[in-house]
Scaffold this motif. Structure first.
Motif: not given
Length: 698
Positions: A398-403, A415-431, A447-449
């Motif tokens: 499983v892919h994701g990001f950490l700040l 620690l805060v888990a931020q979940v993206h919308g969609g669900p047909i979407n994904h977090f990207r590495a930009g701002y 941020q979990s993809n």
């Protein structure tokens, strides 16, 4: 949103969550290095909330086909203007003083600009002449399809026409003076077309009722099917080559979205795909003169841009000049024309813009006057976004990001888990404004993809198997949090969850079914019953059975079609609404009163249910607001409510006091105020929406 290789590199961190094993030494060392580096930095200064409302000063920028000018849309006070900057040097000049446009395109001859707003297309000459204005949307459902590169100055429009009790769909060419030419009328919705040099439609992709298909168009207008597309296959027609081949972007016949060519004999060839074998194509750059591909960008994991063919040296040189950055490219026509380059990063709120001269390799910064760059946070105050992956309990990667906030010991941080919308979407590495705001307040952000996200190939999206209730998708998020805690990242006693739309739904699930893990939640526009919400969306929402791609068939492919009784029953039984009695953790819900994606009646019904049960709850509703807040005060209210809730239950410095306008907005629009917001609700007025269940869901 995009990914690129940061200073700390990608952390390929894999482990089984339910049966932990030792991390590979190199991955563990990378994690320790990232933690140590961030912890050793000075604490970032606390920035005002408004610094994280993404800047709209520079709305869009486009390079002319010849590479001799840059057109851009710029906000200034209460107006948005269209400006033209000579690429060779000199001052920009204003072409239009006031426009609502947020997108622009150059005509092929470089003499006209097509300005697209949500409801109108305007055409403006570079010499100051005013062209026509064409309404978009409406009963015709008129839309701009693409620039017509076969003509000096024209666009292609898609339109609906009534035919008795039915409807038909037209493709119309419109030039800069408003002259219209009907190119095709069809009983089916046409997604995209390709034109030959004479302006004739030679290929089209259309929706067939239960699938999409690609056709060649014969000279007499009849069709020959070339490709029958699978559910969730995506195809963009980029151009027609002189030898009869079609240049395309998409994922037909494969897992990942890539640059493809369909030759004259209808053989599908891959021209470029992610060398890492893990990300979908995000963007492809086309030569405006030859219509050949010049560069391809991949941003789902490590963001990288690669040159194609003769452009490899140019792209590599630009990448060397902007190392470890996500670069966006626009090319002028010909080998010596300038390129427009945008530099992006998780630590850059606003892109930086450059002109690159391939004749001498000079990279010159443009669009950097104080009026455009003012108030942007300094990079050192923001958190790098670290790409991670982890192994779920069933063995899937499983892919994701950490700040990680600068100067903070992540083992002691909330620690805060931020979940993206969609669900047909994904977090990207930009701002990401929300993520950076939380990191600035001292929170580690995860941020979990999760499986079911896009951007990582078709099979990754379908790996959800429709298990979007309290099942495998939610488990990916939960296991990612537990995995981070096991690696010494985050304080296990101070974990929260936030998200919008599907992310809001996941927040409700987390508080309902994993209260031992998540201590507090912030849910924006959350569907409380995904089965009911998906059925409503198809039958009544503005994303219902649209002609461009039937939502119903997409949901069927993803096992999310709630018009199917078994699917509805499964999602309904696992919903936060049905299980409302299990929710004990404090929650704030933020919604729009005119949301056409998640019905406000659903939000109100869930809120009333929790209130009747005596659960801790705050509800903030923007009157007339859509699915997401747009105006500055509602947007600031959103992050103020989030900060207040997290601070009270996870700990961090108290929020800066709201200004007069924000305070007035909160007093007016807090429909239900929990103890965290008591000062903004001097008296709890009776709200019929929360005391009368006559509008309850069926």
């Amino acid at each position: 949103m995009t990914m690129f290789r940061t200073l700390y590199g990608m952390l390929a961190l894999c482990t089984l969550l339910l049966a932990p094993r030792t991390l590979p030494a190199q991955a563990a060392e990378s994690l320790r290095t990232a933690e140590g580096t961030q912890r050793a930095l000075p604490r970032a200064p606390r920035l005002p909330r408004t610094a994280f409302l993404e800047n709209r000063t520079l709305v869009a920028a486009q390079l002319s086909p010849a590479g001799d000018a840059v057109a851009y849309l710029r906000e200034k006070k209460d107006s948005r203007g269209l400006w033209l900057l000579p690429a060779g040097g000199g001052n920009a000049r204003m072409l239009v003083g006031s426009t609502q446009a947020d997108q622009l395109m150059w005509s092929r001859d470089g003499r006209w600009l097509f300005l697209r707003a949500s409801r109108v297309l305007s055409i403006v000459g570079v010499d100051g002449r005013t062209g026509v204005r064409v309404p978009l949307g409406g009963t015709e459902r008129r839309r701009v399809m693409k620039l017509d590169t076969s003509q000096p100055a024209a666009v292609l429009l898609g339109e609906r026409v009534r035919a008795g009790t039915g409807e038909r769909w037209r493709i119309v060419r419109m030039d800069a003076r408003g002259q219209r030419t009907l190119l095709r009328e069809d009983a089916h919705w046409i997604h995209d077309v390709a034109l030959d040099a004479q302006g004739r439609i030679v290929a089209l992709a259309r929706f067939e009722g239960d699938h999409d298909a690609l056709y060649r168009v014969r000279p007499d207008g009849t069709l020959r099917e070339v490709l029958r597309l699978r559910p969730m296959d995506r195809l963009d027609l980029l151009g027609m080559q002189a030898d009869g081949s079609l240049l395309m972007a998409g994922n037909p016949g494969g897992n990942f979205r890539r640059v493809m060519r369909l030759d004259a004999n209808d053989r599908l060839q891959t021209l470029h795909q992610d060398p890492r074998g893990e990300a979908d194509l995000d963007e492809v750059v086309i030569d405006p003169r030859t219509q050949q591909p010049l560069a391809a960008s991949y941003r789902s994991t490590v963001a990288a841009t690669y040159g194609i063919g003769d452009a490899q040296a140019v792209v590599a040189d630009i990448a060397r000049k902007l190392p470890d950055r996500d670069i966006g490219l626009q090319a002028g026509s010909g080998p010596y024309a300038r390129w427009l380059v945008s530099e992006r990063a998780p630590t850059l709120r606003d892109p930086r813009w450059y002109l690159y001269d391939p004749r001498n390799g000079n990279l010159r910064r443009i669009l950097d006057d104080p009026g455009i760059t003012a108030n942007a946070p300094k990079e050192a105050t923001l958190a790098p976004k670290i790409a991670i992956d982890y192994t779920a309990s069933d063995g899937m990667r499983v892919h994701g990001f950490l700040l990680l906030p600068p100067g903070v010991d992540p083992a002691r941080a909330p620690l805060v888990a931020q979940v993206h919308g969609g669900p047909i979407n994904h977090f990207r590495a930009g701002y990401d404004g929300i993520a950076q705001f939380l990191a600035n307040r001292g929170y580690v952000v995860f941020q979990s993809n999760f499986r079911g996200s896009t951007g990582h190939g078709r099979s990754y999206t379908f790996a959800s198997n429709g298990d979007y209730g309290n099942g495998r998708v939610q488990q990916d998020i939960v296991e990612g949090v537990r995995w981070l805690l096991a690696q010494g990242i985050g304080d296990a006693d101070r974990v929260g969850i936030v998200g919008h739309s599907f992310g809001g739904y996941s927040t409700l699930l987390g508080l309902t079914f994993q209260p031992e893990l998540f201590k507090v939640g912030v849910a924006g526009a959350p569907p409380a019953d995904l089965g009911w919400s998906m059925r409503w969306l198809v039958e009544a929402g503005d994303q219902g059975d649209l002609p461009d791609r039937s939502l119903r068939h997409t949901l069927q492919a993803l096992s999310l079609d709630a018009t199917d009784r078994a699917t509805y029953t499964r999602l309904h039984a696992q919903s936060p609404l049905v299980n409302a009695g299990k929710l004990q953790r404090p929650l704030v819900i933020i919604a729009g009163g005119a949301d056409r994606t998640v019905a406000i009646r659903e939000v109100i019904h869930y809120t009333a249910t929790l209130k009747a049960l005596g659960r801790p709850l705050t509800l903030l509703v923007e009157p007339g607001g859509a699915h997401s807040p747009v105006d500055p005060i509602p947007r600031e209210a959103y992050i103020f409510a989030m900060e207040t809730m997290l601070q009270r239950h996870l700990g961090s410095p108290a929020p800066e006091p709201p200004g007069q306008r924000l305070r007035a907005y909160l007093r007016e629009n807090l429909r239900l105020a929990g103890p965290e917001f008591a000062e903004f609700s001097s008296h709890q007025r009776r709200n019929p929406l929360l005391t009368d269940n006559s509008d309850a869901q069926e």
